[in-house]
Write a protein that holds these residues in place. Sequence first.
Motif, PDB file in Angstrom:
ATOM      1  N   ALA A 134     -28.448 -15.067 -29.702  1.00 33.10           N
ATOM      2  CA  ALA A 134     -29.117 -13.882 -30.254  1.00 33.10           C
ATOM      3  C   ALA A 134     -30.584 -14.197 -30.555  1.00 33.10           C
ATOM      4  O   ALA A 134     -31.472 -13.384 -30.305  1.00 33.10           O
ATOM      5  CB  ALA A 134     -28.398 -13.415 -31.519  1.00 33.10           C
ATOM      6  N   ARG A 135     -30.832 -15.403 -31.069  1.00 38.98           N
ATOM      7  CA  ARG A 135     -32.220 -15.786 -31.369  1.00 38.98           C
ATOM      8  C   ARG A 135     -33.049 -15.967 -30.118  1.00 38.98           C
ATOM      9  O   ARG A 135     -34.277 -15.886 -30.167  1.00 38.98           O
ATOM     10  CB  ARG A 135     -32.247 -17.086 -32.184  1.00 38.98           C
ATOM     11  CG  ARG A 135     -31.870 -16.879 -33.629  1.00 38.98           C
ATOM     12  CD  ARG A 135     -31.938 -18.173 -34.383  1.00 38.98           C
ATOM     13  NE  ARG A 135     -30.997 -18.184 -35.496  1.00 38.98           N
ATOM     14  CZ  ARG A 135     -30.705 -19.269 -36.202  1.00 38.98           C
ATOM     15  NH1 ARG A 135     -31.268 -20.429 -35.909  1.00 38.98           N
ATOM     16  NH2 ARG A 135     -29.841 -19.194 -37.188  1.00 38.98           N
TER      17      ARG A 135
ATOM     18  N   GLU B 194     -32.646  -3.442 -42.118  1.00 40.86           N
ATOM     19  CA  GLU B 194     -33.284  -4.655 -42.656  1.00 40.86           C
ATOM     20  C   GLU B 194     -32.513  -5.898 -42.202  1.00 40.86           C
ATOM     21  O   GLU B 194     -33.113  -6.935 -41.907  1.00 40.86           O
ATOM     22  CB  GLU B 194     -33.336  -4.606 -44.188  1.00 40.86           C
ATOM     23  CG  GLU B 194     -34.330  -3.609 -44.758  1.00 40.86           C
ATOM     24  CD  GLU B 194     -35.769  -4.130 -44.719  1.00 40.86           C
ATOM     25  OE1 GLU B 194     -35.987  -5.276 -44.305  1.00 40.86           O
ATOM     26  OE2 GLU B 194     -36.682  -3.368 -45.102  1.00 40.86           O
ATOM     27  N   VAL B 195     -31.195  -5.806 -42.175  1.00 44.06           N
ATOM     28  CA  VAL B 195     -30.397  -6.944 -41.716  1.00 44.06           C
ATOM     29  C   VAL B 195     -30.693  -7.218 -40.244  1.00 44.06           C
ATOM     30  O   VAL B 195     -30.903  -8.365 -39.836  1.00 44.06           O
ATOM     31  CB  VAL B 195     -28.886  -6.682 -41.918  1.00 44.06           C
ATOM     32  CG1 VAL B 195     -28.067  -7.798 -41.277  1.00 44.06           C
ATOM     33  CG2 VAL B 195     -28.550  -6.581 -43.396  1.00 44.06           C
ATOM     34  N   ALA B 196     -30.728  -6.139 -39.454  1.00 45.75           N
ATOM     35  CA  ALA B 196     -30.929  -6.307 -38.013  1.00 45.75           C
ATOM     36  C   ALA B 196     -32.291  -6.920 -37.695  1.00 45.75           C
ATOM     37  O   ALA B 196     -32.454  -7.627 -36.708  1.00 45.75           O
ATOM     38  CB  ALA B 196     -30.790  -4.954 -37.322  1.00 45.75           C
ATOM     39  N   LEU B 197     -33.252  -6.648 -38.573  1.00 45.50           N
ATOM     40  CA  LEU B 197     -34.611  -7.141 -38.375  1.00 45.50           C
ATOM     41  C   LEU B 197     -34.638  -8.630 -38.725  1.00 45.50           C
ATOM     42  O   LEU B 197     -35.044  -9.020 -39.796  1.00 45.50           O
ATOM     43  CB  LEU B 197     -35.529  -6.354 -39.309  1.00 45.50           C
ATOM     44  CG  LEU B 197     -37.026  -6.427 -39.120  1.00 45.50           C
ATOM     45  CD1 LEU B 197     -37.417  -5.626 -37.902  1.00 45.50           C
ATOM     46  CD2 LEU B 197     -37.707  -5.861 -40.344  1.00 45.50           C
ATOM     47  N   CYS B 198     -34.180  -9.438 -37.783  1.00 44.65           N
ATOM     48  CA  CYS B 198     -33.974 -10.860 -38.066  1.00 44.65           C
ATOM     49  C   CYS B 198     -35.202 -11.666 -37.686  1.00 44.65           C
ATOM     50  O   CYS B 198     -35.284 -12.238 -36.621  1.00 44.65           O
ATOM     51  CB  CYS B 198     -32.752 -11.355 -37.300  1.00 44.65           C
ATOM     52  SG  CYS B 198     -32.398 -13.093 -37.522  1.00 44.65           S
ATOM     53  N   ARG B 199     -36.194 -11.685 -38.583  1.00 42.89           N
ATOM     54  CA  ARG B 199     -37.418 -12.418 -38.253  1.00 42.89           C
ATOM     55  C   ARG B 199     -37.277 -13.885 -38.570  1.00 42.89           C
ATOM     56  O   ARG B 199     -37.750 -14.743 -37.847  1.00 42.89           O
ATOM     57  CB  ARG B 199     -38.580 -11.831 -39.038  1.00 42.89           C
ATOM     58  CG  ARG B 199     -39.044 -10.546 -38.396  1.00 42.89           C
ATOM     59  CD  ARG B 199     -40.267 -10.031 -39.079  1.00 42.89           C
ATOM     60  NE  ARG B 199     -40.669  -8.781 -38.457  1.00 42.89           N
ATOM     61  CZ  ARG B 199     -41.354  -7.849 -39.089  1.00 42.89           C
ATOM     62  NH1 ARG B 199     -41.698  -8.033 -40.338  1.00 42.89           N
ATOM     63  NH2 ARG B 199     -41.701  -6.752 -38.469  1.00 42.89           N
ATOM     64  N   ALA B 200     -36.673 -14.176 -39.724  1.00 35.21           N
ATOM     65  CA  ALA B 200     -36.430 -15.559 -40.115  1.00 35.21           C
ATOM     66  C   ALA B 200     -34.975 -15.649 -40.523  1.00 35.21           C
ATOM     67  O   ALA B 200     -34.570 -15.015 -41.476  1.00 35.21           O
ATOM     68  CB  ALA B 200     -37.325 -15.939 -41.291  1.00 35.21           C
ATOM     69  N   PRO B 201     -34.188 -16.381 -39.770  1.00 33.70           N
ATOM     70  CA  PRO B 201     -32.754 -16.357 -40.021  1.00 33.70           C
ATOM     71  C   PRO B 201     -32.268 -17.318 -41.107  1.00 33.70           C
ATOM     72  O   PRO B 201     -31.094 -17.325 -41.431  1.00 33.70           O
ATOM     73  CB  PRO B 201     -32.156 -16.731 -38.663  1.00 33.70           C
ATOM     74  CG  PRO B 201     -33.208 -17.549 -38.000  1.00 33.70           C
ATOM     75  CD  PRO B 201     -34.529 -17.090 -38.529  1.00 33.70           C
ATOM     76  N   GLY B 202     -33.166 -18.140 -41.707  1.00 31.26           N
ATOM     77  CA  GLY B 202     -32.715 -19.187 -42.626  1.00 31.26           C
ATOM     78  C   GLY B 202     -32.228 -18.673 -43.965  1.00 31.26           C
ATOM     79  O   GLY B 202     -32.747 -17.702 -44.498  1.00 31.26           O
TER      80      GLY B 202
ATOM     81  N   ASN C 189     -34.828 -16.871 -46.876  1.00 30.61           N
ATOM     82  CA  ASN C 189     -34.521 -15.474 -47.184  1.00 30.61           C
ATOM     83  C   ASN C 189     -34.214 -15.247 -48.664  1.00 30.61           C
ATOM     84  O   ASN C 189     -34.176 -14.110 -49.118  1.00 30.61           O
ATOM     85  CB  ASN C 189     -33.352 -14.993 -46.327  1.00 30.61           C
ATOM     86  CG  ASN C 189     -33.804 -14.605 -44.933  1.00 30.61           C
ATOM     87  OD1 ASN C 189     -34.950 -14.213 -44.734  1.00 30.61           O
ATOM     88  ND2 ASN C 189     -32.920 -14.721 -43.972  1.00 30.61           N
TER      89      ASN C 189
ATOM     90  N   GLN D  42     -33.684  -5.191 -34.034  1.00 29.27           N
ATOM     91  CA  GLN D  42     -33.553  -6.617 -33.694  1.00 29.27           C
ATOM     92  C   GLN D  42     -34.612  -6.983 -32.646  1.00 29.27           C
ATOM     93  O   GLN D  42     -35.043  -8.122 -32.569  1.00 29.27           O
ATOM     94  CB  GLN D  42     -32.138  -6.889 -33.159  1.00 29.27           C
ATOM     95  CG  GLN D  42     -31.868  -8.355 -32.851  1.00 29.27           C
ATOM     96  CD  GLN D  42     -30.584  -8.548 -32.053  1.00 29.27           C
ATOM     97  OE1 GLN D  42     -29.869  -7.603 -31.730  1.00 29.27           O
ATOM     98  NE2 GLN D  42     -30.294  -9.792 -31.711  1.00 29.27           N
TER      99      GLN D  42
END
Lengths: 373, 259
Positions: free
Chosen positions: B86-87, B110-118, B122, B171
């Motif tokens: 996905a990334r 907001e969840v789907a908007l995965c800019r920084a997955p850490g 977060n 996303q």
Amino acid sequence: MDGQRKHPIWAKLVGYAAFCLVILILPLFITDDYLLNKFARYLVFGLVAMALSISWGYAGILNLGQAVSFGLGSYCMAMALKLRTIPIQTGAEGLPDFMVWNNVKSLPWFWEPFHSYGFAIAAGVLVPTILALLIGTFVFRARVTGVYVSIITLALLVVINLVVIDRQRLTGGFNGLTDLAPLELFGLTFDPYAHATYYLIAVSLGAALFLGLAVVHSKTGLIMQAIRDDENRVRYFGYDVAAYQTFALCLSAAVAGFAGMLYTLVMAFASPTFLAVPVSLSIVIWSAVGGRASLLGSAMGAIIVTGVQGSLSDTPAFLETWTLIMGALFIVVVLFLPRGLISLVDRIPLGGSARRRAAAATVAASRSGINAG
Amino acid sequence: MPANAVGATGGTILELRDITVEFSGFVAIAGLTLDVHEGELRCLIGPNGAGKTTALDVICGKVKPASGKVVLGGREITRLEEHQIARHGVGRKFQVPSVFRDLTVRQNMEVALCRAPGVLGNLFRFGNSGASEQLEKLAELVGLEEAMDVAAGALSHGQTQWLEIALLLAQDARLILMDEPTAGMTAHETAKTAELFNRLKGRHTLIVVEHDMGFIKEISDIISVMHQGRLLAEGTVREIETNAEVRAAYLGSGGISGA
């Protein structure tokens, strides 16, 4: 119920602040030290129930081994206090009394560092956290979910409980650790009936509630809730689901371990009954009654349930029926308020909700067709 | 990154090479080879059991192939975990619409908007990500702008499908996999979806599994037909409709138009 919205963050902050104020000024109205000690116990239960809310209510992980963290925290504190007991209760060379009775010749290696308060307090938080990190890593990397997580954590609790009871020479066994010195820190003495102990617990609960609120309102908290709703969907957006679940479990364990340490202070002993199945199940009930998806709800659930329990069992008229009454109360709440007592508060209308109701109505009206353009 | 390759289709973004998938003896995919170009909208059709959904599962990492490889933008992603794929820019819409029912439409996005997955990073991000405007625009695109603060569980079926599509756009994946996006939609909703998909072409690369031929004719450039785990034919709607092999595969169901 689905469309029901929670209150805006400012309303929550006001509610949390009001609760903290109440528990902080409570000692002004209580002259009986015995009663104050009881309230301090209830607040500790509130803290451990709030900890469960993080993993269960927000991340959907029903940890039935919450008493492991609570008990380990309690023992870490008790070990430090045991090593400080006045000489009459201690054997030769400062050996704890139960070790002398069990023919232990020298202090076991893992007891040594507990001469230091700093180490003991750090251990009370870190030991449960590291254990949660190990369990979480194995369980969540293997994609174990739902009821199986509960079964594994429950089994772990039973195993650790048996080990603590069985290793009597090292742990005090069934009797636990008794005859503890009071904690002396920063010039204050935290004995069970001291105001200082109550304030320490009240401030800890207040701080934990606000820190917890910050976590669940961060993006990490949002993703935890998303995982609770649909784990796979989160995974395909690029998040490492196992890492988030492990984090929730660790944070919950850390807070529960801290609560366990406070419980030792307020009880003046540590016992394997702190680290047992009935405690774990009680924590789940408290959180469910108060509202598992609310930190404050869970904490208040614990305080209300244990408070009612305490006063009922102290009242002669209910001496034989109080467990029945508690059971009935639990069933009524679960049946009629599946989101717990806190959902009653969510129903209080506030200024902003009129707009939301209007929005909900718009959605309902346009259910049949999408008006995109 | 994605969204800038507006216009005609570019180079190859996705290559499937000799993919084989077995489920305890049953061969779901038997040597599938497929190329998809940047910015293209590819329809994937075929009779039931042809392996279409499994092909999407292989691309997004849900199913690991027994052999073969998946290359995305020149990088092999065959053995990566789902969140890593996905990334790398693959988004997936499932056949059964899946959104976060207890969260509001805005929170879903907001969840789907995965800019920084850490996890730890977060912890220090609060409230709206500063992308509110972008999210409102997406909501408007799918007709949910009035419902931003409504729990997703309160949406109708069609709206839920649209929300999930909006989530994939939030996303901002380079490659979006859509499994029967119009399932359960009314004719009107389907038409709107077709319009939306046509707008997405060029900005995102899409692979759409569909049964609705009317919808496919509205949106497709090139159709890939799968049959018994293999690629049977590839071409424009007209070419596929007149292809003898495809007719044989759909024997008894009156060709693809009757599927």
